[in-house]
Design a protein around this motif. Structure first.
Motif, PDB file in Angstrom:
ATOM      1  N   ARG A   1      13.829   1.622  44.747  1.00 28.19           N
ATOM      2  CA  ARG A   1      12.426   1.760  45.164  1.00 28.19           C
ATOM      3  C   ARG A   1      11.649   0.469  44.953  1.00 28.19           C
ATOM      4  NH1 ARG A   1       9.342   4.440  42.508  1.00 28.19           N
ATOM      5  NH2 ARG A   1       7.944   5.237  44.117  1.00 28.19           N
ATOM      6  N   THR A   2      11.812  -0.160  43.794  1.00 26.12           N
ATOM      7  CA  THR A   2      11.003  -1.341  43.461  1.00 26.12           C
ATOM      8  C   THR A   2      11.717  -2.652  43.728  1.00 26.12           C
ATOM      9  OG1 THR A   2      11.780  -1.410  41.167  1.00 26.12           O
ATOM     10  CG2 THR A   2       9.850  -0.027  41.637  1.00 26.12           C
ATOM     11  N   TYR A   3      13.023  -2.623  43.944  1.00 30.03           N
ATOM     12  CA  TYR A   3      13.864  -3.802  44.172  1.00 30.03           C
ATOM     13  C   TYR A   3      14.030  -4.664  42.925  1.00 30.03           C
ATOM     14  CZ  TYR A   3      12.476  -2.606  48.971  1.00 30.03           C
ATOM     15  OH  TYR A   3      12.201  -1.935  50.136  1.00 30.03           O
ATOM     16  N   THR A   4      13.579  -4.195  41.775  1.00 29.86           N
ATOM     17  CA  THR A   4      13.723  -4.961  40.548  1.00 29.86           C
ATOM     18  C   THR A   4      14.863  -4.393  39.696  1.00 29.86           C
ATOM     19  OG1 THR A   4      12.048  -3.604  39.430  1.00 29.86           O
ATOM     20  CG2 THR A   4      11.276  -5.617  40.536  1.00 29.86           C
ATOM     21  N   MET A   5      15.205  -5.101  38.640  1.00 30.96           N
ATOM     22  CA  MET A   5      16.352  -4.750  37.800  1.00 30.96           C
ATOM     23  C   MET A   5      16.308  -3.294  37.347  1.00 30.96           C
ATOM     24  SD  MET A   5      17.528  -6.665  34.267  1.00 30.96           S
ATOM     25  CE  MET A   5      18.233  -8.094  35.093  1.00 30.96           C
ATOM     26  N   ASP A   6      17.429  -2.608  37.466  1.00 31.04           N
ATOM     27  CA  ASP A   6      17.554  -1.236  36.981  1.00 31.04           C
ATOM     28  C   ASP A   6      17.920  -1.295  35.499  1.00 31.04           C
ATOM     29  OD1 ASP A   6      18.133   1.360  36.346  1.00 31.04           O
ATOM     30  OD2 ASP A   6      19.679   1.639  37.881  1.00 31.04           O
TER      31      ASP A   6
ATOM     32  N   ASP B   1      28.743 -18.826  28.036  1.00 30.95           N
ATOM     33  CA  ASP B   1      27.815 -17.712  27.860  1.00 30.95           C
ATOM     34  C   ASP B   1      27.698 -16.899  29.141  1.00 30.95           C
ATOM     35  OD1 ASP B   1      27.281 -18.567  25.280  1.00 30.95           O
ATOM     36  OD2 ASP B   1      25.511 -19.716  25.867  1.00 30.95           O
ATOM     37  N   GLU B   2      27.164 -15.690  29.001  1.00 26.02           N
ATOM     38  CA  GLU B   2      26.876 -14.827  30.143  1.00 26.02           C
ATOM     39  C   GLU B   2      25.393 -14.470  30.130  1.00 26.02           C
ATOM     40  OE1 GLU B   2      31.263 -12.642  30.456  1.00 26.02           O
ATOM     41  OE2 GLU B   2      29.506 -11.491  29.829  1.00 26.02           O
ATOM     42  N   VAL B   3      24.821 -14.424  31.320  1.00 25.56           N
ATOM     43  CA  VAL B   3      23.402 -14.100  31.481  1.00 25.56           C
ATOM     44  C   VAL B   3      23.288 -13.008  32.538  1.00 25.56           C
ATOM     45  CG1 VAL B   3      21.119 -14.948  32.115  1.00 25.56           C
ATOM     46  CG2 VAL B   3      22.696 -16.436  30.854  1.00 25.56           C
ATOM     47  N   ILE B   4      22.655 -11.909  32.157  1.00 27.48           N
ATOM     48  CA  ILE B   4      22.517 -10.768  33.064  1.00 27.48           C
ATOM     49  C   ILE B   4      21.296 -10.952  33.956  1.00 27.48           C
ATOM     50  CG2 ILE B   4      22.053  -8.285  33.182  1.00 27.48           C
ATOM     51  CD1 ILE B   4      23.640  -8.023  30.552  1.00 27.48           C
ATOM     52  N   THR B   5      21.489 -10.764  35.249  1.00 32.81           N
ATOM     53  CA  THR B   5      20.389 -10.814  36.209  1.00 32.81           C
ATOM     54  C   THR B   5      20.731  -9.902  37.383  1.00 32.81           C
ATOM     55  OG1 THR B   5      18.865 -12.297  37.385  1.00 32.81           O
ATOM     56  CG2 THR B   5      21.220 -12.834  37.497  1.00 32.81           C
ATOM     57  N   VAL B   6      19.973 -10.015  38.466  1.00 32.27           N
ATOM     58  CA  VAL B   6      20.187  -9.165  39.644  1.00 32.27           C
ATOM     59  C   VAL B   6      20.706  -9.988  40.819  1.00 32.27           C
ATOM     60  CG1 VAL B   6      18.494  -7.407  39.026  1.00 32.27           C
ATOM     61  CG2 VAL B   6      17.749  -9.452  40.256  1.00 32.27           C
ATOM     62  N   PRO B   7      21.456  -9.360  41.726  1.00 38.46           N
ATOM     63  CA  PRO B   7      21.932 -10.091  42.896  1.00 38.46           C
ATOM     64  C   PRO B   7      20.932 -10.132  44.040  1.00 38.46           C
ATOM     65  CG  PRO B   7      22.874  -7.898  42.896  1.00 38.46           C
ATOM     66  CD  PRO B   7      22.048  -8.009  41.648  1.00 38.46           C
ATOM     67  N   PHE B   8      19.887  -9.288  43.964  1.00 39.74           N
ATOM     68  CA  PHE B   8      18.905  -9.247  45.047  1.00 39.74           C
ATOM     69  C   PHE B   8      17.727 -10.127  44.659  1.00 39.74           C
ATOM     70  CE2 PHE B   8      15.699  -7.001  47.806  1.00 39.74           C
ATOM     71  CZ  PHE B   8      16.251  -7.441  49.006  1.00 39.74           C
ATOM     72  N   THR B   9      17.870 -11.422  44.943  1.00 39.48           N
ATOM     73  CA  THR B   9      16.905 -12.444  44.576  1.00 39.48           C
ATOM     74  C   THR B   9      17.244 -13.697  45.363  1.00 39.48           C
ATOM     75  OG1 THR B   9      15.981 -13.719  42.715  1.00 39.48           O
ATOM     76  CG2 THR B   9      18.323 -13.238  42.626  1.00 39.48           C
ATOM     77  N   PHE B  10      16.392 -14.705  45.277  1.00 38.41           N
ATOM     78  CA  PHE B  10      16.734 -15.995  45.858  1.00 38.41           C
ATOM     79  C   PHE B  10      17.837 -16.628  45.013  1.00 38.41           C
ATOM     80  CE2 PHE B  10      15.725 -20.626  46.525  1.00 38.41           C
ATOM     81  CZ  PHE B  10      16.200 -20.668  47.825  1.00 38.41           C
TER      82      PHE B  10
ATOM     83  N   VAL C   1      13.958 -10.246  37.416  1.00 33.25           N
ATOM     84  CA  VAL C   1      13.215 -10.914  38.489  1.00 33.25           C
ATOM     85  C   VAL C   1      12.059 -10.015  38.921  1.00 33.25           C
ATOM     86  CG1 VAL C   1      13.332 -11.905  40.806  1.00 33.25           C
ATOM     87  CG2 VAL C   1      15.313 -12.087  39.260  1.00 33.25           C
ATOM     88  N   HIS C   2      10.849 -10.546  38.855  1.00 37.64           N
ATOM     89  CA  HIS C   2       9.665  -9.827  39.337  1.00 37.64           C
ATOM     90  C   HIS C   2       9.555 -10.091  40.842  1.00 37.64           C
ATOM     91  CE1 HIS C   2       8.944  -9.269  35.147  1.00 37.64           C
ATOM     92  NE2 HIS C   2       8.510 -10.484  34.917  1.00 37.64           N
ATOM     93  N   LEU C   3      10.233  -9.264  41.613  1.00 41.19           N
ATOM     94  CA  LEU C   3      10.440  -9.580  43.022  1.00 41.19           C
ATOM     95  C   LEU C   3       9.274  -9.156  43.902  1.00 41.19           C
ATOM     96  CD1 LEU C   3      12.861 -10.866  44.604  1.00 41.19           C
ATOM     97  CD2 LEU C   3      13.368  -8.543  45.376  1.00 41.19           C
ATOM     98  N   TYR C   4       8.961 -10.000  44.886  1.00 41.47           N
ATOM     99  CA  TYR C   4       7.958  -9.733  45.925  1.00 41.47           C
ATOM    100  C   TYR C   4       6.529  -9.614  45.378  1.00 41.47           C
ATOM    101  CZ  TYR C   4      11.999  -8.368  48.860  1.00 41.47           C
ATOM    102  OH  TYR C   4      13.185  -8.339  49.561  1.00 41.47           O
ATOM    103  N   GLY C   5       6.338  -9.867  44.059  1.00 37.98           N
ATOM    104  CA  GLY C   5       5.009  -9.750  43.477  1.00 37.98           C
ATOM    105  C   GLY C   5       4.838  -8.572  42.555  1.00 37.98           C
ATOM    106  N   GLN C   6       5.937  -7.862  42.254  1.00 34.67           N
ATOM    107  CA  GLN C   6       5.872  -6.697  41.370  1.00 34.67           C
ATOM    108  C   GLN C   6       6.749  -6.904  40.137  1.00 34.67           C
ATOM    109  OE1 GLN C   6       5.555  -2.012  41.501  1.00 34.67           O
ATOM    110  NE2 GLN C   6       7.058  -2.728  42.971  1.00 34.67           N
ATOM    111  N   ALA C   7       6.215  -6.543  38.966  1.00 38.35           N
ATOM    112  CA  ALA C   7       6.948  -6.697  37.717  1.00 38.35           C
ATOM    113  C   ALA C   7       8.122  -5.743  37.638  1.00 38.35           C
ATOM    114  CB  ALA C   7       6.013  -6.457  36.535  1.00 38.35           C
ATOM    115  N   ALA C   8       9.191  -6.219  37.034  1.00 37.65           N
ATOM    116  CA  ALA C   8      10.300  -5.339  36.670  1.00 37.65           C
ATOM    117  C   ALA C   8       9.837  -4.389  35.561  1.00 37.65           C
ATOM    118  CB  ALA C   8      11.488  -6.172  36.208  1.00 37.65           C
ATOM    119  N   ASP C   9      10.609  -3.349  35.313  1.00 40.92           N
ATOM    120  CA  ASP C   9      10.276  -2.377  34.272  1.00 40.92           C
ATOM    121  C   ASP C   9      10.657  -2.984  32.919  1.00 40.92           C
ATOM    122  OD1 ASP C   9       9.612  -0.171  32.823  1.00 40.92           O
ATOM    123  OD2 ASP C   9      11.130   1.151  33.692  1.00 40.92           O
TER     124      ASP C   9
END
Length: 379
Positions: A107-112, A76-85, A130-138
């Motif tokens: 701007r928000t560092y979350t998934m585009d 399987d494939e799972v889509i995520t972001v590279p800017f995360t832990f 990933v809801h990064l740094y304390g902010q929700a993704a869109d």
């Protein structure tokens, strides 16, 4: 010195409550799972606006078991972001699936969300924003895309306890939400811990079995599971700390507002909080193309800082087999080169935020002046 986080001060502010909770576990001898963990699961799920909570030993395990419960596996494939832990991608890898990266909103560092559909293939089974740094993704466009393509959405909310998106708590927006209770998190245990929240009783049942050797009841192993149980002491401490989380969150937000006012006036690139989000500032992250000099200067002033994260996951040696190169995800790469996390914790005082901000402004001006001199000096 101004520390990056100050867990000792926080402990002393709730010492009597915490000590009593720990003594209660010692008296009950319910050291693994038990009544304190069960009560915390209910209370934290309710706090997130979810029906079920399943405590596990780490946030990584929460992601891993959420993926397994959703049926993610080899091929399987799972889509995520590279800017995360790295844990976000590692949990996908543990299932035998392949992490497929998309770039972040700069701007928000979350998934585009605009990058998702191009990454979907017949093998795609899930999306992990990933809801990064304390902010929700869109989340609205992410959920809409997932619904159209029949994909599961698993929220990595390990840095976003109590964050809101359009009035709803993170963790309750997708099919499953995953949290970490690592000590430095907004809601941190005195040790490791994690939780999955969900409205799906079938997912919850599967995760409860998977965390405890796949057992439906003692010695009746339905699945091939793991030893990922949350300890009783962690549950007791987290119950105490959950009662203070809202006050601590507002203190973080107040400290962030002070930073914003001081640093923004000086032209420093401060966090961009979406107007539809309640940012809970797990980290307060500025951007600078002179990061090393700024970090070294702050350290010389007795101010601790951090970098979250210096290398995006797609460029880490651990995931070299994915075949990515520099330039594949430019927004993530630029952020990784420029972000600097300033001290942020609920007990951070107005005087401390002012001291940090003044030091950042002075050092930023000094490094710019040094650069100008270097450029204009005769050869």
């Amino acid at each position: 010195m101004i520390p990056f986080v100050d867990l000792r001060t926080q402990y002393h502010s709730i010492k009597q409550e915490v000590d009593a909770a720990i003594l209660g576990v010692l008296e009950s001898c319910q050291f693994t799972l038990g009544s304190e963990v069960a009560a915390f699961e209910q209370e934290f799920a309710a706090y997130c606006g979810a029906a079920e909570g399943i405590g596990v030993n780490t946030g990584t395990s929460a992601l891993h078991l959420a993926l397994l419960a959703a049926g993610i596996g080899a091929g399987d494939e799972v889509i995520t972001v590279p800017f995360t832990f790295i844990a976000t991608a590692s949990a996908i890898d543990y299932t035998g699936a392949r992490p497929v990266f998309v770039d972040i909103d700069p701007r928000t560092y979350t998934m585009d969300p605009n990058a998702i559909e191009a990454a979907i293939t017949p093998r795609t089974k899930a999306i992990v924003p990933v809801h990064l740094y304390g902010q929700a993704a869109d989340m609205d466009p992410i959920l809409e895309i997932a619904r159209r393509h029949g994909l599961v959405v698993i929220e990595d909310a390990c840095q976003a306890h109590g964050a809101d998106y359009k009035g709803r708590r993170v963790g309750s927006l997708g099919d499953l939400g995953c949290f970490s209770f690592y000590p430095g998190k907004n809601l941190g245990a005195y040790g490791e811990g994690g939780m999955v929240v969900t409205d799906r009783p079938d997912y919850a049942r599967t995760i409860r079995m998977l965390r405890d050797w796949g057992a439906e009841k003692k010695y009746h192993h339905v699945l091939k599971g793991y030893n990922f149980r949350l300890e009783g002491m962690a549950g007791a401490v987290l119950r105490v700390k959950l009662r203070h989380l809202e006050a601590w969150t507002e203190a973080r937000r107040a400290a962030a507002a002070r930073y914003d006012a001081l640093l923004g006036a000086a032209g420093i690139a401060t966090p961009a909080a979406s107007s539809v989000n309640r940012h809970v500032y797990h980290l307060y992250v500025i951007r600078t193309d002179r990061r090393q000099a700024l970090q070294e200067g702050l350290a010389a002033c007795g101010i601790q800082t951090g970098i979250h994260y210096p290398t995006p996951v797609h460029l880490l040696p651990a995931f070299a087999e994915l075949g990515h190169r520099v330039g594949d995800f430019p927004h993530a790469e630029r952020a990784a080169n420029e972000v600097l996390s300033l001290p942020m914790f609920p007990e951070l005082t107005a005087a401390q935020t002012a001291e940090v901000a003044q030091a950042v402004i002075a050092l930023d001006g000094a490094t710019q002046a040094t650069r100008r001199e270097a450029v204009t000096s005769p050869a």
